[in-house]
Design an enzyme around this catalytic site. Structure first.
Site, PDB file in Angstrom:
ATOM      1  N   GLU A 173     -38.017   7.426   2.271  1.00 47.47           N
ATOM      2  CA  GLU A 173     -38.231   8.866   2.370  1.00 47.47           C
ATOM      3  C   GLU A 173     -39.743   9.066   2.480  1.00 47.47           C
ATOM      4  O   GLU A 173     -40.487   8.704   1.567  1.00 47.47           O
ATOM      5  CB  GLU A 173     -37.681   9.573   1.143  1.00 47.47           C
ATOM      6  CG  GLU A 173     -36.202   9.305   0.868  1.00 47.47           C
ATOM      7  CD  GLU A 173     -35.272  10.159   1.716  1.00 47.47           C
ATOM      8  OE1 GLU A 173     -35.777  11.129   2.348  1.00 47.47           O
ATOM      9  OE2 GLU A 173     -34.063   9.883   1.748  1.00 47.47           O
ATOM     10  N   GLU A 176      18.406  -6.841  12.236  1.00 45.99           N
ATOM     11  CA  GLU A 176      19.739  -6.821  12.851  1.00 45.99           C
ATOM     12  C   GLU A 176      19.560  -6.314  14.280  1.00 45.99           C
ATOM     13  O   GLU A 176      19.112  -5.186  14.508  1.00 45.99           O
ATOM     14  CB  GLU A 176      20.671  -5.905  12.067  1.00 45.99           C
ATOM     15  CG  GLU A 176      20.811  -6.255  10.592  1.00 45.99           C
ATOM     16  CD  GLU A 176      21.771  -7.415  10.354  1.00 45.99           C
ATOM     17  OE1 GLU A 176      22.505  -7.778  11.304  1.00 45.99           O
ATOM     18  OE2 GLU A 176      21.784  -7.946   9.233  1.00 45.99           O
TER      19      GLU A 176
END
Length: 1354
Positions: free
Chosen positions: A313, A739
């Site tokens: 900063e 299935e």
């Protein structure tokens, strides 16, 4: 006139045109001067901001002027189509080569924080202008690859307003109002942002991941401080929570470097208007402690890019007036340069392949004690920033043997150089990654194009290519009977041998092979980090659609590999195993056209294979079938991650659990219910008919409906003993049951329809294996993978374990998780992870070894650097401890013996032959003779068989205690021959023999063996010796327990056992298929039951049948034996067993292995039995080197012989010559106490790993400091005082007696005057006699039977 005038006018016009042309050329030449050359006349004023167009012109000008050290590229575009410019500044910037670490600065991430944008422009100008003039700048550019991005948010900058110090106006976020520093993937929470709304973040992420940046700075504004990772914490407290990274000390140092060189920042008191009292110690702060930021860029750099980044900063005012820019530049110039220079600290070097010196890309560089790794670039170079100190560094690369370097010294200043050369694991075919082209970048020199239209064109071209690409579909749809299927598989295995491997996992009841086709870019090899997948079809023989679809899938994958990108990528990244038929016998009796029947459903023994697996409620009592056992062994032999079992009779994907404890049809949720639903939906969604949910319309009176085409198994109907539940509970594999259609055996004409309906589903389901998280669990000390490490997810009660190489895979639905990796002997490590919506998240764990525990405190392993030979042997033990390690050893040491049974004379000849042919490593000793004077032989195999080497573990293999079970004898003879023949030829066998004393007793009941009957599985003839004595009932240590003298065979073996010194004993017997451990005696429990059970399980787990627990022996009353291991008393309890004697009197654990159901099977069975037991026998040679070992000595280094090592407060072992001891222990933490006369007792806790060689313990004794519980000094002083007092008292008595004697001589002797005085004197004399007798109460050396019994009881 007119003609002349016209001529003059023409001439005048020509002259005017000529002058005009010259003027145009002159003006054009002026206007064509490059912008940067014009700017040379205008030096930087540091007094104005550059908007996007001005910045672009300036950067282009700088790049053209300084082309030798600058190259301008764009890594992407913003929302409003502004380029994200990056200037690369280094010597020779157009080339990408090794030797220069990559550094980057990123500015203006928040568009209204503008100082960063300007100071980076000034930094660029400074570097470019001072290169060649200032040595500092010149060196920096010559040695560093610098990338500077002045603005990451150009759209935001254009909206920001000069003078806005508090950020009240627009500009902070991008054009779609996204905060770019809250939008990166975060370790503690999921960031939910649309990529289309933040192209700037996407571009920077790609840029970070494509480059191996080493150090970075992210420049912001709003205060003056240097902030370092982590930026957020798991708690997400607004402020005050310090979130420490593994490199916390390094980050703090780097932040201080910047702060100390910034005159405002170093004060720690920025005095910003917004918070004038805010202070930062030393001008730095931990990000999360300051305030919590999720989705920040600096954490992403560190966690995903391997790059250390801090956030600077720079000013209190976010967008200060331009008049302040010169001051800001002056404040930051030195800090910016000093920070860049820190890229050259720590350690750097190259990692290359030993064979061809090729660079190894993506090799992992690990530093012990710091759980953060970096990796090499595509040129093999690496840069690991470190503070000054001494480090242990390990380098790991897939396909290569890890290398660790201890004691690497890092000094102040320039980085230490550490180059590493790795040996390939497979010397025959080492591979080194090729150097790819550099990532594509947008060059400043290319013609400018609109990115949106360009990307649209690319997508359209890709779509067109995809549409035009025709995949090869299966053409021959038919039903394949067994022989037809076998030929089909052999054909494709032959035609596509580079990507296929055909193998069988066993046989059916009718001896049909259970074929599996492996499809991978490297068939036959588990590639590190690559998940393994399986499909199984035709489990019910009459449900045939799955069988045919899997054959279609094999053809489809093979024919489209290399041409279809999806198929190619799938095969390159996945090891796929396909078993078309698990029940080939049932298939052969099924009938085409059977819609819902049961003919062929079960196997030949009429058992339903999907009701035959061990279930979690122990309802299944049926004997395990060969097909079931084969699949169980297969599933435990490969690191499968995902699987599907293809059935027929309905249309749905069914997921666990299949059963419930009360046997009711209700939802039975597994811990991974969400994962199972995810993978089930992945299949059903690609099959529109299935996804519709209405299965078997018009076929059944009861119309079933499955929402989205999926169902929980138990909610549909209860199945106990199903394969999918067994996979989930007993392995790392997630399996569902699919299935495929309502007709179980449809006509062949319908097969193309089934393929078209399921083709995409079959592929999509395989893709699911790449969901969740994957990675590797690594040992921080040597860089090797940790096998069998446990990966747990905090919210899911289902741990998975790592593979032999340490790699793991954990399927998870997208979301945030807390993962923990743990392993025996290591400290656990936890981390947070966000699982993406697509793909897999890579999470690696580095664990530190635990050396010992003292006073409840964990002590990390700090053992000194081992001798290279010792380290190499430890590595061998670890390698052999994995499943593949012993498999490879067996493959490398084939046997060619013709097995047959040998009688006593042939056994003796065979043993003598071994000693004659291999005299350097064998020694034959007679332990004694049998009743009929046959010799009880003991063969020792070691590198120095005639010399006692107490530092080496000693293992005993025994067979033939029952003469009617001679299989063990033949197995041990073959075992001995195999060891001898491969000594000096195979490295592993050679090292094992060199480091072990192997004693083999092939037959301890040779008389009984002569009486036994071949091929008689139950005969007792020969079980006993010729006196009719069962030798396994004859081992008694106490005379009081023995009715008669031991048999000569027993006495010979007892003498050997009582030599002590043995670490492990393995006895082979027959009559079942299991392993038992002590005690055989009833009731009594053994102190180290966990260790004995563990040793038995090691043998059973390496046996292909034994570990299943189903011996399937005729007339067996035991049923299923868990893991094939049983306490002996539960099998056949009796007194006087050899294993009990070994434990009690030899202080050596012994297990008994029952090798076959038949006591005396036909000789043709011997090769099979050898194949089943060879791996287990070798595993015992490996296991004997585990546990704990060490030496006991005093402070002067003198070894203490006969010291007692007490394990867990019970079992005792004794130190041998040289003070050595060795004890086997089950994996885990153990208490060790060392006791020796005259020394202080020592105790500590040690950790034992199931994969590591024995933990080395050095115990140093101090002299006993207490006597009778009092300090030695006090006791000695008291004794001295007592002796002094005694001497003084004696002197006084002597003086008195002398004086009395003199008085008697002088006639003053007192006469007896009363009878009472006489009686008192007699009484005193009598008491003195009793005292005299008592003083000799221990001198009688005779011992009665009662005394013996009393002593033994004590």
């Amino acid at each position: 006139m007119s003609g002349q005038r016209g001529s003059r006018l023409c001439s005048s016009h020509k002259l005017s045109l000529l002058v005009l042309s010259l003027l145009v050329v002159f003006i054009s030449s002026i206007s064509s001067v490059p912008v940067d050359e014009q700017r040379e006349l205008e030096p930087e004023t540091y007094s104005r901001y550059y908007n996007y167009d001005q910045l672009t012109d300036l950067l282009r000008s700088l790049a053209q002027k300084h082309a030798n050290i600058a190259n301008l590229t764009s890594i992407g575009r913003s929302v409003e189509n502004r380029e994200l410019w990056v200037m690369r500044v280094t010597r020779d910037p157009a080339a990408d080569g090794p030797g220069k670490p990559k550094f980057k600065y990123v500015g203006n991430m928040h568009g209204d924080e503008t100082v960063s944008r300007q100071v980076l422009i000034y930094l660029l100008e400074h570097l470019l202008e001072k290169y060649g003039e200032e040595p500092r700048v010149t060196e920096l550019l010559d040695t560093t690859d610098i990338y500077i991005m002045p603005t990451m948010n150009p759209d935001g900058f254009e909206k920001a307003k000069e003078g806005d110090c508090m950020g009240k106006d627009e500009g902070r976020n991008n054009a779609r109002n996204v905060d770019l520093n809250r939008s990166f993937p975060d370790q503690f929470e999921e960031i939910d942002e649309n990529a289309e709304d933040m192209p700037e973040v996407t571009a920077v992420m790609r840029w970070i991941l494509e480059n191996k940046f080493v150090l970075s700075g992210n420049l912001h504004g709003g205060t003056v401080v240097a902030s370092y990772p982590f930026d957020d914490s798991a708690a997400h407290d607004n402020e005050g929570t310090y979130s420490r990274s593994p490199d916390d000390a390094l980050f703090r140092y780097l932040a201080r470097v910047y702060a100390e060189n910034n005159p405002v920042m170093k004060t720690g008191q920025p005095k910003c208007e917004e918070d004038i009292n805010e202070t930062f110690e030393d001008g730095i702060t931990n990000g999360a402690k300051w305030y919590d930021v999720a989705g920040g860029m600096q954490d992403f750099n560190y966690l995903k890019g391997g790059c250390l980044e801090i956030t600077m900063e720079l000013s209190c005012c976010k967008y200060p007036p331009s008049t302040q820019l010169k001051t800001e530049w002056d404040n930051n110039r030195e800090a910016l340069l000093a920070y860049m220079e820190k890229i050259h600290i720590g350690v750097r070097g190259f990692v290359r392949a030993a064979r061809n010196d090729a660079p190894l890309a993506d090799a992992v560089i690990m530093v012990a004690g710091i759980n953060h790794n970096v990796s090499t670039s595509r040129f093999g170079d690496y840069y690991r920033l470190l503070l000054p100190g001494t480090y242990n560094i390990t380098v790991l690369a897939p396909g290569y043997i890890p290398m660790s370097v201890a004691g690497v010294e890092v000094a102040e200043g320039k980085a230490a150089v550490l180059n590493i050369t790795l040996e390939a694991e497979n010397d025959e075919n080492p591979t080194a990654p090729s150097i790819s082209e550099s990532p594509t970048e947008t060059s400043v020199n290319r013609a400018s194009t609109d990115s949106s239209s360009s990307s649209t064109g690319v997508r359209e071209a890709a779509d067109k290519e995809k549409d035009s690409r025709v995949t090869v579909q299966p053409q021959d749809f038919r039903h394949h009977h067994y022989n037809d299927m076998k030929l089909f598989l052999q054909k494709f295995s032959s035609e596509y041998s580079s990507i296929t491997r055909l193998y069988s996992i066993g046989k059916s009841v009718q001896e049909r092979s259970l074929w599996v086709m492996e499809i991978s870019d490297n068939p036959g090899v588990h590639e590190f980090g690559e998940p393994e997948f399986k499909y199984i079809g035709n489990m019910h023989g009459n449900e045939v659609v799955g069988r045919e679809l899997l054959l279609n899938l094999i053809e489809y994958l093979c024919r489209n590999y290399g041409t279809d990108p999806e198929i190619t990528q799938l095969i390159n990244s996945t090891r796929i195993h396909i078993m078309p038929s698990m029940n080939p016998d049932g298939y052969e009796v099924s009938q085409e056209g059977d819609a819902s029947g049961v003919q062929g459903r079960n196997n030949t023994n009429n058992y339903d294979l999907n009701r035959n697996f061990p279930d979690r409620f122990n309802f299944v009592k049926d004997p395990r079938q060969p097909e079931t056992l084969a699949v169980m062994n297969w599933a435990k032999s490969y690191p499968f991650v995902l699987s599907a079992n293809l059935h027929g009779g309905s249309l749905v994907v069914n997921y666990p659990f299949d059963d419930s404890p009360d046997n009711l049809s209700r939802y039975s949720k597994s811990s991974d219910d969400d994962v199972f639903r995810m993978v089930a939906l992945a299949y059903s969604q690609e099959n529109s008919k299935m996804y519709d949910g209405h299965s078997c319309k018009g076929m059944n009176l009861y119309q079933e409906y499955f929402k989205d085409g999926i169902t929980n198994g138990a909610e549909w109907y209860n199945v106990h003993g199903g394969m999918q539940d067994w996979n989930y509970i007993n392995t790392n594999c997630f399996e569902v049951t699919i299935e495929l259609g309502c007709y179980k055996y449809p006509p062949a004409a319908d097969l193309p329809k089934y393929w078209e309906q399921n083709r995409r589903s079959l592929l999509k389901f395989i893709h699911q294996v790449h969901r969740g998280v994957k990675g590797v669990v690594i040992d921080s000390k040597d860089g090797s993978g940790i096998p069998n490490a446990t990966i747990t997810v905090d919210t899911i009660n289902h741990p998975i374990t790592s593979n032999v190489a340490g790699d793991y895979w954990r399927l998870l639905v997208p979301g945030k998780y807390h993962l923990t990796a743990s392993a025996q002997g290591y400290s656990s490590v936890s981390t947070f992870v966000n699982v993406p919506k697509e793909g897999v998240e890579i999470v690696n764990f580095t664990l530190n070894r635990i050396h010992s525990y003292t006073n409840g405190q964990t002590i990390e392993d700090t053992t000194p650097v081992l001798d290279p030979s010792v380290k190499e042997f430890q590595s061998l033990i670890k390698q052999l401890s994995g499943e593949s390690g012993l498999d490879k050893l067996i493959k490398d040491t084939p046997t060619q013996s013709s097995f047959r049974y040998r009688r006593y004379s042939e056994v003796s000849e065979f043993l003598r032959g071994l000693t004659l042919n291999f005299p350097e490593i064998t020694s034959l000793q007679s332990l004694g003779q049998s009743v009929e004077f046959r010799t009880i032989w003991a063969l020792e195999i070691s590198n120095n068989p005639k010399v006692q080497e107490p530092s080496e573990p000693k293992i005993r293999f025994v067979a033939g205690i029952h003469g009617n079970a001679p299989v063990g004898t033949e197995l041990l003879l073959e075992f001995a021959a195999s060891l001898c023949i491969n000594y000096g030829k195979n490295t592993a066998i050679t090292r094992l023999i060199n480091e072990t004393r192997i004693v083999i007793l092939p037959s301890i009941n040779p008389d009984g063996r002569e009486l036994a009957k071949e091929k008689d599985c139950t005969s007792t003839a020969g079980k006993t010796n010729v006196h009719g004595k069962d030798l396994d009932n004859d081992f008694f240590g106490n005379a009081s327990q023995r009715a008669a003298e031991p048999q000569p065979e027993t006495r010979a073996v007892m003498d050997l056992i009582q030599e002590r010194g043995f670490t492990l004993s393995v006895a082979l017997d027959g009559g079942s298929v299991l392993v038992t451990y002590p005690y055989d005696k009833p009731v009594q429990s053994v102190e180290n039951a966990d260790t004995l059970r563990y040793l038995a399980s090691v043998y059973a787990n390496h046996h292909p049948k034994m570990h299943s627990g189903d011996a399937a022996c005729p007339n067996s009353q035991m049923g299923t034996i868990p893991n094939g291991v049983l306490r002996a008393a539960e099998w056949h309890s009796h007194m006087g067993s050899m294993k009990d004697f070994s434990v009690d009197f030899g202080h050596c654990p012994e297990i008994t292995v029952y090798t076959s159901c038949c006591l005396f099977p036909p000789a043709e069975m011997l090769p099979t039995l050898w194949g089943e037991n060879r791996k287990s026998l070798l595993s015992m040679l490996v296991e004997v080197h585990k546990g704990i070992r060490g030496v006991v000595r005093d402070k002067n280094g003198k070894p203490i012989v006969g010291a007692i090592i007490v394990l867990n407060g019970g079992v005792r072992v004794f130190t041998s010559e040289g003070g050595y001891f060795h004890a086997l222990l089950a994996p885990g933490l153990h208490n060790i106490e060392a006791v020796a006369d005259g020394y202080q007792q020592q105790s500590q806790k040690v950790s034992v790993s199931p994969f590591e060689a024995a933990s080395s313990v050095i115990i140093e004794f101090d002299m006993e400091n207490d006597i009778f519980g009092l300090p030695r000094e006090l006791v000695v002083a008291s004794a001295a005082a007592a002796m002094t007092a005694l001497v003084v008292t004696a002197f006084i008595i002597w003086c008195v007696c002398s004086a009395k004697s003199n008085r008697q001589k002088d006639g003053f002797h007192r006469l007896r005057q009363h009878q009472d005085d006489y009686d008192d004197e007699i009484h005193l004399m009598s008491m003195g006699s009793k005292k005299s007798l008592l003083s000799h109460e221990f001198q009688d050396e005779s011992e009665s039977d009662e005394d013996t019994l009393y002593t033994n009881k004590l």
